[in-house]
Scaffold this motif. Sequence first.
Motif, mmCIF file in Angstrom:
data_model
loop_
_atom_site.group_PDB
_atom_site.id
_atom_site.type_symbol
_atom_site.label_atom_id
_atom_site.label_comp_id
_atom_site.label_asym_id
_atom_site.label_seq_id
_atom_site.Cartn_x
_atom_site.Cartn_y
_atom_site.Cartn_z
ATOM 1 N N GLU A 53 -4.138 2.685 -13.164
ATOM 2 C CA GLU A 53 -4.911 2.587 -11.925
ATOM 3 C C GLU A 53 -5.321 1.143 -11.658
ATOM 4 O O GLU A 53 -5.195 0.648 -10.532
ATOM 5 C CB GLU A 53 -6.140 3.490 -11.989
ATOM 6 C CG GLU A 53 -5.822 4.962 -11.886
ATOM 7 C CD GLU A 53 -7.034 5.854 -12.126
ATOM 8 O OE1 GLU A 53 -8.183 5.361 -12.019
ATOM 9 O OE2 GLU A 53 -6.823 7.047 -12.415
ATOM 10 N N GLU A 56 -2.300 -0.853 -10.500
ATOM 11 C CA GLU A 56 -1.942 -0.597 -9.108
ATOM 12 C C GLU A 56 -2.886 -1.314 -8.150
ATOM 13 O O GLU A 56 -2.447 -1.856 -7.132
ATOM 14 C CB GLU A 56 -1.901 0.902 -8.822
ATOM 15 C CG GLU A 56 -0.748 1.622 -9.503
ATOM 16 C CD GLU A 56 0.630 1.104 -9.087
ATOM 17 O OE1 GLU A 56 0.807 0.676 -7.926
ATOM 18 O OE2 GLU A 56 1.540 1.131 -9.942
ATOM 19 N N VAL A 57 -4.180 -1.323 -8.460
ATOM 20 C CA VAL A 57 -5.155 -2.033 -7.630
ATOM 21 C C VAL A 57 -4.808 -3.517 -7.587
ATOM 22 O O VAL A 57 -4.776 -4.139 -6.513
ATOM 23 C CB VAL A 57 -6.596 -1.810 -8.148
ATOM 24 C CG1 VAL A 57 -7.578 -2.767 -7.497
ATOM 25 C CG2 VAL A 57 -7.019 -0.370 -7.922
ATOM 26 N N GLU A 58 -4.555 -4.112 -8.743
ATOM 27 C CA GLU A 58 -4.222 -5.539 -8.810
ATOM 28 C C GLU A 58 -2.900 -5.841 -8.120
ATOM 29 O O GLU A 58 -2.751 -6.874 -7.470
ATOM 30 C CB GLU A 58 -4.191 -6.016 -10.268
ATOM 31 C CG GLU A 58 -5.540 -6.038 -10.924
ATOM 32 C CD GLU A 58 -6.520 -6.994 -10.245
ATOM 33 O OE1 GLU A 58 -6.112 -8.107 -9.827
ATOM 34 O OE2 GLU A 58 -7.694 -6.620 -10.116
ATOM 35 N N LYS A 59 -1.937 -4.935 -8.261
ATOM 36 C CA LYS A 59 -0.633 -5.128 -7.629
ATOM 37 C C LYS A 59 -0.780 -5.154 -6.107
ATOM 38 O O LYS A 59 -0.201 -6.002 -5.434
ATOM 39 C CB LYS A 59 0.322 -4.025 -8.075
ATOM 40 C CG LYS A 59 1.758 -4.241 -7.657
ATOM 41 C CD LYS A 59 2.704 -3.294 -8.365
ATOM 42 C CE LYS A 59 2.637 -1.916 -7.774
ATOM 43 N NZ LYS A 59 3.705 -1.030 -8.271
ATOM 44 N N LYS A 60 -1.577 -4.240 -5.572
ATOM 45 C CA LYS A 60 -1.813 -4.196 -4.116
ATOM 46 C C LYS A 60 -2.530 -5.455 -3.650
ATOM 47 O O LYS A 60 -2.195 -6.017 -2.610
ATOM 48 C CB LYS A 60 -2.606 -2.950 -3.746
ATOM 49 C CG LYS A 60 -1.804 -1.679 -3.809
ATOM 50 C CD LYS A 60 -2.653 -0.471 -3.462
ATOM 51 C CE LYS A 60 -1.843 0.809 -3.650
ATOM 52 N NZ LYS A 60 -2.659 2.004 -3.441
ATOM 53 N N ALA A 61 -3.512 -5.900 -4.413
ATOM 54 C CA ALA A 61 -4.261 -7.113 -4.055
ATOM 55 C C ALA A 61 -3.344 -8.331 -4.058
ATOM 56 O O ALA A 61 -3.395 -9.163 -3.156
ATOM 57 C CB ALA A 61 -5.428 -7.316 -5.004
ATOM 58 N N SER A 63 -0.095 -8.330 -3.660
ATOM 59 C CA SER A 63 0.845 -8.186 -2.554
ATOM 60 C C SER A 63 0.200 -8.593 -1.231
ATOM 61 O O SER A 63 0.797 -9.298 -0.432
ATOM 62 C CB SER A 63 1.340 -6.748 -2.484
ATOM 63 O OG SER A 63 2.224 -6.584 -1.401
ATOM 64 N N ALA A 64 -1.036 -8.160 -1.029
ATOM 65 C CA ALA A 64 -1.750 -8.521 0.197
ATOM 66 C C ALA A 64 -1.962 -10.035 0.278
ATOM 67 O O ALA A 64 -1.814 -10.629 1.349
ATOM 68 C CB ALA A 64 -3.089 -7.795 0.247
ATOM 69 N N GLN A 67 1.251 -11.745 1.279
ATOM 70 C CA GLN A 67 1.577 -11.532 2.683
ATOM 71 C C GLN A 67 0.747 -12.426 3.591
ATOM 72 O O GLN A 67 1.187 -12.763 4.691
ATOM 73 C CB GLN A 67 1.403 -10.058 3.057
ATOM 74 C CG GLN A 67 2.453 -9.182 2.440
ATOM 75 C CD GLN A 67 2.251 -7.704 2.762
ATOM 76 O OE1 GLN A 67 1.332 -7.347 3.475
ATOM 77 N NE2 GLN A 67 3.117 -6.875 2.216
#
Length: 69
Positions: A53, A56-61, A63-64, A67
Motif C-alpha cells: 500500500e 502504491e501511494v509513493e508510486k502515484k506521487a 508519477s504525478a 507529469q
Amino acid sequence: IPTEPNGGNHTPAFTRSARTKTAHIATLKVTKALALAGLRVLTDSAFFEEVMEAFEVEKKAASAMLQEM
C-alpha cells in the motif's frame, strides 16, 4: 556511512570514509536491517500488505510529480 563535509557519494572524501572501521560497522548494521525487513515482508502477510500500500501511494506521487515537469 559517516563522511567528512562535502563527502557525498562518488567523491574522494566518500572513498576515504568508506575505508574506515566505522563505515564497515554502519554498513553491516544497514545490511542486517534490510535483510530483516525483507524477511518480514516474506513471512508476515499483514506487513506485506502495508508495504505494498505504501509503495502504491509513493508510486502515484512520483508519477504525478513527473507529469508536472
